[in-house]
Scaffold this motif. Structure first.
Motif, PDB file in Angstrom:
ATOM      1  N   PRO A  75      28.402 -25.137 -13.724  1.00  0.00           N
ATOM      2  CA  PRO A  75      28.150 -26.142 -14.765  1.00  0.00           C
ATOM      3  C   PRO A  75      29.417 -26.603 -15.497  1.00  0.00           C
ATOM      4  O   PRO A  75      29.513 -27.749 -15.903  1.00  0.00           O
ATOM      5  CB  PRO A  75      27.187 -25.453 -15.726  1.00  0.00           C
ATOM      6  N   ASP A  76      30.389 -25.743 -15.646  1.00  0.00           N
ATOM      7  CA  ASP A  76      31.585 -26.120 -16.399  1.00  0.00           C
ATOM      8  C   ASP A  76      32.778 -26.446 -15.489  1.00  0.00           C
ATOM      9  O   ASP A  76      33.916 -26.525 -15.950  1.00  0.00           O
ATOM     10  CB  ASP A  76      31.955 -25.016 -17.372  1.00  0.00           C
ATOM     11  N   PHE A  77      32.522 -26.674 -14.210  1.00  0.00           N
ATOM     12  CA  PHE A  77      33.609 -26.945 -13.267  1.00  0.00           C
ATOM     13  C   PHE A  77      34.393 -28.203 -13.640  1.00  0.00           C
ATOM     14  O   PHE A  77      35.610 -28.189 -13.751  1.00  0.00           O
ATOM     15  CB  PHE A  77      33.065 -27.079 -11.840  1.00  0.00           C
ATOM     16  N   ARG A  78      33.686 -29.301 -13.873  1.00  0.00           N
ATOM     17  CA  ARG A  78      34.359 -30.562 -14.177  1.00  0.00           C
ATOM     18  C   ARG A  78      35.085 -30.494 -15.520  1.00  0.00           C
ATOM     19  O   ARG A  78      36.175 -31.046 -15.674  1.00  0.00           O
ATOM     20  CB  ARG A  78      33.370 -31.707 -14.159  1.00  0.00           C
ATOM     21  N   VAL A  79      34.497 -29.818 -16.481  1.00  0.00           N
ATOM     22  CA  VAL A  79      35.141 -29.689 -17.794  1.00  0.00           C
ATOM     23  C   VAL A  79      36.445 -28.911 -17.658  1.00  0.00           C
ATOM     24  O   VAL A  79      37.486 -29.322 -18.187  1.00  0.00           O
ATOM     25  CB  VAL A  79      34.185 -28.997 -18.790  1.00  0.00           C
ATOM     26  N   LYS A  80      36.389 -27.802 -16.934  1.00  0.00           N
ATOM     27  CA  LYS A  80      37.598 -27.000 -16.738  1.00  0.00           C
ATOM     28  C   LYS A  80      38.655 -27.766 -15.949  1.00  0.00           C
ATOM     29  O   LYS A  80      39.849 -27.667 -16.233  1.00  0.00           O
ATOM     30  CB  LYS A  80      37.263 -25.706 -16.006  1.00  0.00           C
ATOM     31  N   LEU A  81      38.208 -28.539 -14.969  1.00  0.00           N
ATOM     32  CA  LEU A  81      39.128 -29.316 -14.156  1.00  0.00           C
ATOM     33  C   LEU A  81      39.845 -30.371 -15.003  1.00  0.00           C
ATOM     34  O   LEU A  81      41.070 -30.509 -14.927  1.00  0.00           O
ATOM     35  CB  LEU A  81      38.379 -29.979 -12.999  1.00  0.00           C
ATOM     36  N   GLU A  83      40.258 -30.311 -18.248  1.00  0.00           N
ATOM     37  CA  GLU A  83      41.102 -29.610 -19.214  1.00  0.00           C
ATOM     38  C   GLU A  83      42.401 -29.139 -18.567  1.00  0.00           C
ATOM     39  O   GLU A  83      43.490 -29.276 -19.132  1.00  0.00           O
ATOM     40  CB  GLU A  83      40.332 -28.417 -19.790  1.00  0.00           C
ATOM     41  N   ARG A  84      42.297 -28.598 -17.360  1.00  0.00           N
ATOM     42  CA  ARG A  84      43.478 -28.124 -16.639  1.00  0.00           C
ATOM     43  C   ARG A  84      44.426 -29.283 -16.324  1.00  0.00           C
ATOM     44  O   ARG A  84      45.643 -29.169 -16.486  1.00  0.00           O
ATOM     45  CB  ARG A  84      43.060 -27.442 -15.344  1.00  0.00           C
ATOM     46  N   ARG A  85      43.870 -30.421 -15.907  1.00  0.00           N
ATOM     47  CA  ARG A  85      44.697 -31.593 -15.609  1.00  0.00           C
ATOM     48  C   ARG A  85      45.362 -32.135 -16.875  1.00  0.00           C
ATOM     49  O   ARG A  85      46.516 -32.559 -16.848  1.00  0.00           O
ATOM     50  CB  ARG A  85      43.860 -32.675 -14.945  1.00  0.00           C
ATOM     51  N   ARG A  86      44.627 -32.141 -17.985  1.00  0.00           N
ATOM     52  CA  ARG A  86      45.196 -32.618 -19.246  1.00  0.00           C
ATOM     53  C   ARG A  86      46.354 -31.725 -19.694  1.00  0.00           C
ATOM     54  O   ARG A  86      47.410 -32.204 -20.090  1.00  0.00           O
ATOM     55  CB  ARG A  86      44.108 -32.660 -20.324  1.00  0.00           C
ATOM     56  N   LYS A  87      46.153 -30.412 -19.597  1.00  0.00           N
ATOM     57  CA  LYS A  87      47.218 -29.480 -19.962  1.00  0.00           C
ATOM     58  C   LYS A  87      48.436 -29.650 -19.058  1.00  0.00           C
ATOM     59  O   LYS A  87      49.575 -29.586 -19.521  1.00  0.00           O
ATOM     60  CB  LYS A  87      46.716 -28.035 -19.878  1.00  0.00           C
ATOM     61  N   GLN A  88      48.198 -29.875 -17.758  1.00  0.00           N
ATOM     62  CA  GLN A  88      49.297 -30.059 -16.818  1.00  0.00           C
ATOM     63  C   GLN A  88      50.086 -31.324 -17.159  1.00  0.00           C
ATOM     64  O   GLN A  88      51.309 -31.323 -17.111  1.00  0.00           O
ATOM     65  CB  GLN A  88      48.766 -30.138 -15.374  1.00  0.00           C
TER      66      GLN A  88
END
Length: 192
Positions: A75-81, A83-88
């Motif tokens: 369920p949180d795959f897209r949210v984590k993805l 977030e990870r891209r934004r941090k990168q």
């Protein structure tokens, strides 16, 4: 048996002279049995190896597909993805000038870097991209040997708002350069 006859003959002659040595040949039935035995053994090992490799390959691909589906359906795959891209992106943007940091011990590399940054900054300011232009100019000021004189020239040539952006950006850029220099020094110390 043949070896015994050969050794007797050599002893009798007293030398190795002209000895007719021929390879030993097996009788027809025995020779065919040995050849077939080798072929059958090789084929069995080859087939078995191919089958085992195929089974393990299929199992590995099946596991990859299973794991990928499980990961994507979380369920949180897209949210984590996201977030990870934004941090990168933020990290890449913050480390943008550190990655281009020249070797500060090499005077020619520093001069080349300085001139490139000033040129890029001027081009970007002429296009109207003030953020990136100020970034490049602040990089140039950070490596400049006489930053006060350069800032005085920039104050006279740049619009007031752009110069204020440059002044506000300098402390952040200098901290990045100091961090980059420390990282370079650590790498240089490791090499020595």
């Amino acid at each position: 048996m043949a070896a015994a006859k050969l050794s007797r003959r050599l002893r009798a002659e007293g030398s190795w002279g002209e000895v007719d040595v021929r390879p030993v040949t097996l009788p027809g039935r025995l020779r065919g049995w040995c050849r077939n035995r080798q072929r059958v053994g090789m084929l069995q090992v080859g087939r078995t190896g191919v089958i085992v490799a195929g089974v393990f390959g299929a199992a590995f691909i099946g596991y990859c597909i299973y794991f990928d589906r499980k990961r994507r359906r979380a369920p949180d795959f897209r949210v984590k993805l996201r977030e990870r891209r934004r941090k990168q992106k933020q990290q890449d943007k913050a480390n943008d000038c550190i990655g281009k940091l020249p070797d500060l011990k090499n005077v020619e590399a520093v001069q080349k870097f300085f001139l490139e940054e000033v040129q890029l900054g001027e081009e970007l300011l002429a296009r109207g991209d003030y953020e990136k232009g100020v970034d490049h100019l602040s990089n140039a000021v950070s490596v400049c040997g006489q930053p006060q004189q350069l800032l005085h020239v920039l104050q006279q040539t740049l619009p007031h708002q752009v110069f204020q952006m440059l002044i506000q950006r300098l402390p952040v850029v200098r901290q990045r350069f100091l961090a980059g220099m420390n990282a370079q020094n650590l790498v240089d110390d490791d090499v020595e």
